[in-house]
Design an enzyme around this catalytic site. Sequence first.
Site, short mmCIF file in Angstrom:
data_model
loop_
_atom_site.label_atom_id
_atom_site.label_comp_id
_atom_site.label_asym_id
_atom_site.label_seq_id
_atom_site.Cartn_x
_atom_site.Cartn_y
_atom_site.Cartn_z
N TYR A 130 40.93 38.92 55.64
CA TYR A 130 40.47 39.55 54.40
C TYR A 130 40.19 41.05 54.56
CZ TYR A 130 39.89 34.73 52.80
OH TYR A 130 40.10 33.42 52.46
N LYS A 174 44.44 28.47 65.05
CA LYS A 174 45.82 27.98 65.12
C LYS A 174 46.50 28.64 66.32
CE LYS A 174 48.13 26.13 62.21
NZ LYS A 174 48.72 24.76 62.30
N ASP A 194 44.22 22.99 61.06
CA ASP A 194 44.79 22.00 60.12
C ASP A 194 44.31 20.59 60.47
OD1 ASP A 194 46.28 22.31 62.46
OD2 ASP A 194 48.20 21.83 61.51
N ASP A 245 36.61 29.98 55.25
CA ASP A 245 36.49 29.97 53.79
C ASP A 245 36.90 28.59 53.26
OD1 ASP A 245 36.25 30.78 51.20
OD2 ASP A 245 37.90 32.20 51.22
N ASP A 294 34.27 25.12 52.28
CA ASP A 294 34.29 24.52 50.93
C ASP A 294 34.58 23.04 51.01
OD1 ASP A 294 33.70 26.88 49.73
OD2 ASP A 294 35.38 26.86 48.34
#
Length: 370
Positions: free
Chosen positions: A142, A193, A226, A250, A254
Amino acid sequence: MTTMKLLILPGDGIGPEVMAEVRKVIDWFAAFRGLDFAVEEDLVGGAAYDVHGVPLSDATMARAQAADAVLLGACGGPAYDDLDFSVKPERGLLRLRKELDLYANLRPARCFDALADASSLKREVVAGLDLMIVRELTSGMYFGEPRGITELNDGTRVGVNTHRYTTHEIRRVARSAFELAGKRSNRVCSMEKANVMEAGILWREEVTWVHDNEYPDVELSHMYADNGAMQLVRAPKQFDVIVTDNLFGDILSDCAAMLTGSLGMLPSASLGAPMANGRPRALYEPVHGSAPDIAGKALANPIASILSFAMALRYSFDLEAEAEMVEGAVEDVLAQGIRTADLGPAEGGRTVSTGAMGDAIVAALAARDS
Ligand code: NAD
């Protein structure tokens, strides 16, 4: 005990309503447990814009720098939707995060037994769940440069964001995670990852370095992000502390948050480097926003904000017993069937207003103390 300096920024919409209930809990601890709080209150968001023409004044920023912990309600609302981006209410919150350099965002996912049936997952998967996601908040995808949308010679448009981390940025958030694990079940799972991203390889190496050199007694595991997402909905109770970067954090936070039911129940903390007195720079706030649809109707659930204050007791002031008292009081109230409207009715229970929920939690604190 030294004085604990709190700055309360109620903000907009339901922010002032829920922070009034936090104030009741603070006052109870001051009156009955002898805790020495110095509490100041100030404006943020649209409320600050209305008075100062900016969503966070320099004077308020200076007060935040001087506080041990900032407790924020929420920023934003339809009245401010058409403002220029630079003075939108949410910019006040972003300024606080940036200038306090709050690089570790803590989002607990805890399922209170009385609410286990409100989860979209089966009761046995979520009952007793208590995990913490530590998300790196100030770097990564970001913020990385280069970024932007450009046009190639043939007219093709290209969107670019850069996933960039330095050793320093990874090590400091890893330390936050290991420190936290020491106050919990002593286990950290790091997610990235590393199979397809160089920044992921560096992340794994640096987290391992911090572990081996500084926190060898904490159990460390690694997982591709993942797979982490799958494990969070398959068997979330396997985790204690999860540490991950800004982008994956992020999404994963959630996902984890929704395991526990309502938005009105979710607290958070954002922590930075230790100050001269050893306490970390810290901002505590509910995950939810200003909920303009219910503002002023006494419908807001104050529990997310009250649990955020419990996090302040634990992480800013090392008051573990008091933090557990607050969480226990919330548990007691829910077990009695007392609910705000967002939680839905409990069998044989009653639905109460924002203020009555705060009063019930204070009464439960008193009952636990007697
Ligand atoms: P929201 O979180 O304010 O509300 C989403 C839904 O959840 C609404 O139906 C609301 O009534 C309900 N809800 C939220 N908190 C609740 C509570 N404590 N008790 C009961 N019900 C609750 O999200 P939104 O509607 O997308 O955003 C509204 C405003 O808040 C916008 O201006 C947005 O920019 C701002 N916002 C601010 C923050 C923040 O200050 N950290 C975070 C998110 C959104």
